[in-house]
Design a protein around this motif. Structure first.
Motif, PDB file in Angstrom:
ATOM      1  N   ASP A 129       0.827  -1.212   0.000  1.00 10.17           N
ATOM      2  CA  ASP A 129       0.000   0.000   0.000  1.00 10.17           C
ATOM      3  C   ASP A 129       0.859   1.258   0.000  1.00 10.17           C
ATOM      4  OD1 ASP A 129      -2.272  -1.594   0.009  1.00 10.17           O
ATOM      5  OD2 ASP A 129      -2.751  -1.230   2.128  1.00 10.17           O
ATOM      6  N   VAL A 132       2.328   1.597  -3.577  1.00  9.05           N
ATOM      7  CA  VAL A 132       1.314   2.034  -4.539  1.00  9.05           C
ATOM      8  C   VAL A 132       0.960   3.498  -4.301  1.00  9.05           C
ATOM      9  CG1 VAL A 132      -1.067   1.696  -5.317  1.00  9.05           C
ATOM     10  CG2 VAL A 132       0.443  -0.280  -5.031  1.00  9.05           C
ATOM     11  N   ALA A 133       0.857   3.916  -3.055  1.00  8.37           N
ATOM     12  CA  ALA A 133       0.556   5.322  -2.750  1.00  8.37           C
ATOM     13  C   ALA A 133       1.669   6.234  -3.270  1.00  8.37           C
ATOM     14  CB  ALA A 133       0.368   5.513  -1.250  1.00  8.37           C
ATOM     15  N   ARG A 134       2.934   5.807  -3.109  1.00  5.71           N
ATOM     16  CA  ARG A 134       4.042   6.625  -3.608  1.00  5.71           C
ATOM     17  C   ARG A 134       4.028   6.692  -5.126  1.00  5.71           C
ATOM     18  NH1 ARG A 134       6.055  10.070  -5.160  1.00  5.71           N
ATOM     19  NH2 ARG A 134       8.235  10.751  -5.125  1.00  5.71           N
ATOM     20  N   LEU A 135       3.724   5.568  -5.777  1.00  7.39           N
ATOM     21  CA  LEU A 135       3.627   5.554  -7.239  1.00  7.39           C
ATOM     22  C   LEU A 135       2.461   6.411  -7.723  1.00  7.39           C
ATOM     23  CD1 LEU A 135       4.330   1.766  -7.880  1.00  7.39           C
ATOM     24  CD2 LEU A 135       5.837   3.684  -8.489  1.00  7.39           C
ATOM     25  N   LYS A 136       1.354   6.356  -6.999  1.00  5.73           N
ATOM     26  CA  LYS A 136       0.180   7.162  -7.377  1.00  5.73           C
ATOM     27  C   LYS A 136       0.507   8.654  -7.289  1.00  5.73           C
ATOM     28  CE  LYS A 136      -4.678   7.868  -6.395  1.00  5.73           C
ATOM     29  NZ  LYS A 136      -5.788   7.632  -5.486  1.00  5.73           N
ATOM     30  N   ARG A 139       2.563   9.513 -10.231  1.00  3.18           N
ATOM     31  CA  ARG A 139       1.744   9.575 -11.456  1.00  3.18           C
ATOM     32  C   ARG A 139       0.974  10.891 -11.498  1.00  3.18           C
ATOM     33  NH1 ARG A 139      -2.394   4.795 -12.436  1.00  3.18           N
ATOM     34  NH2 ARG A 139      -3.451   5.839 -10.741  1.00  3.18           N
ATOM     35  N   GLU A 140       0.432  11.305 -10.354  1.00  3.76           N
ATOM     36  CA  GLU A 140      -0.317  12.567 -10.298  1.00  3.76           C
ATOM     37  C   GLU A 140       0.591  13.772 -10.557  1.00  3.76           C
ATOM     38  OE1 GLU A 140      -2.144  12.240  -6.442  1.00  3.76           O
ATOM     39  OE2 GLU A 140      -3.688  10.853  -7.192  1.00  3.76           O
ATOM     40  N   ASP A 149      -0.465   0.568 -14.785  1.00  4.46           N
ATOM     41  CA  ASP A 149      -1.119  -0.177 -13.706  1.00  4.46           C
ATOM     42  C   ASP A 149      -0.204  -0.190 -12.479  1.00  4.46           C
ATOM     43  OD1 ASP A 149      -2.013  -2.233 -11.989  1.00  4.46           O
ATOM     44  OD2 ASP A 149      -2.861  -3.363 -13.665  1.00  4.46           O
ATOM     45  N   LEU A 150      -0.590   0.533 -11.435  1.00  2.00           N
ATOM     46  CA  LEU A 150       0.269   0.681 -10.257  1.00  2.00           C
ATOM     47  C   LEU A 150       0.368  -0.606  -9.444  1.00  2.00           C
ATOM     48  CD1 LEU A 150      -0.699   4.283  -9.119  1.00  2.00           C
ATOM     49  CD2 LEU A 150       1.103   3.544 -10.688  1.00  2.00           C
ATOM     50  N   ASP A 151      -0.706  -1.383  -9.386  1.00  2.00           N
ATOM     51  CA  ASP A 151      -0.638  -2.666  -8.686  1.00  2.00           C
ATOM     52  C   ASP A 151       0.325  -3.619  -9.403  1.00  2.00           C
ATOM     53  OD1 ASP A 151      -2.427  -2.042  -6.572  1.00  2.00           O
ATOM     54  OD2 ASP A 151      -4.142  -2.409  -7.902  1.00  2.00           O
TER      55      ASP A 151
END
Length: 192
Positions: A129, A132-136, A139-140, A149-151
């Motif tokens: 988690d 994925v939060a860091r990747l999100k 991405r933003e 696909d972050l997962d």
């Protein structure tokens, strides 16, 4: 005996420390609740009141290590943030003397559903988690392709590490982490 003077949290810490020490000295397979209790200066029932099995105790003991080192910093460069965090994870859980204990714990999880669920809930899922939060966030910020696909990225990051740690038993090095990041981010960067 000093156990009457120790508080519940001091007893718990003494037991976890004893489990790690004995695990390092004799290996997970030879580890017993009785030996841990003796090293900690408590009765085995004191151990069993806190943990249902040696696997559950070892999980808690390993997770009591410096877990804050596995948090992400946000420097503005997602690759560097991932690199720092993965280096910390590799150094903490895949280095000596804890590597064989972590490997054994993952093995235990294959046939103990309680250990498997706890490992997933308390280590695997929180780390995934965070990643994925860091990747999100990256991405933003436009650092990653908006449709990646972050997962899947999380699986691609962790899969090679677990493969080496658990299957091939090859060393997990910072250089190997760098190669994984380079391969992954070659496909994640936004197309110009």
């Amino acid at each position: 005996m000093t156990t009457a003077r120790r508080s519940g949290s001091a007893l718990t810490e003494a037991i976890k420390r004893a489990a790690l020490e004995l695990g390092q000295e004799s290996g997970y397979a030879k580890l017993s609740i009785e030996a841990i209790a003796a090293r900690a200066g408590v009765g085995k029932h004191t151990v069993y009141r806190r943990w249902s099995s040696k696997g559950a105790l070892m999980l808690d003991s390993l997770l009591s290590l410096d877990e804050s080192a596995l948090d992400y910093s946000e420097t503005g460069d997602v690759v560097e943030d991932l690199r720092r965090q993965i280096y910390e994870a590799v150094d903490l859980l895949a280095g000596e003397p804890f590597r064989p204990l972590f490997q054994s714990l993952v093995g235990e999880a294959q046939h103990d559903p309680v250990v498997a669920a706890a490992l997933t809930e308390r280590f695997i899922t929180p780390q995934a988690d965070k990643t994925v939060a860091r990747l999100k966030a990256a991405r933003e910020q436009g650092q990653l392709s908006p449709d990646f696909d972050l997962d899947l990225a999380m699986a691609i990051l962790s899969g090679p590490l677990y493969f080496r740690l658990l299957i091939t038993q090859e060393p997990l090095t910072h250089e190997y982490v760098d190669r994984i990041l380079e391969a992954l981010f070659a496909g994640m960067r936004p197309r110009r």
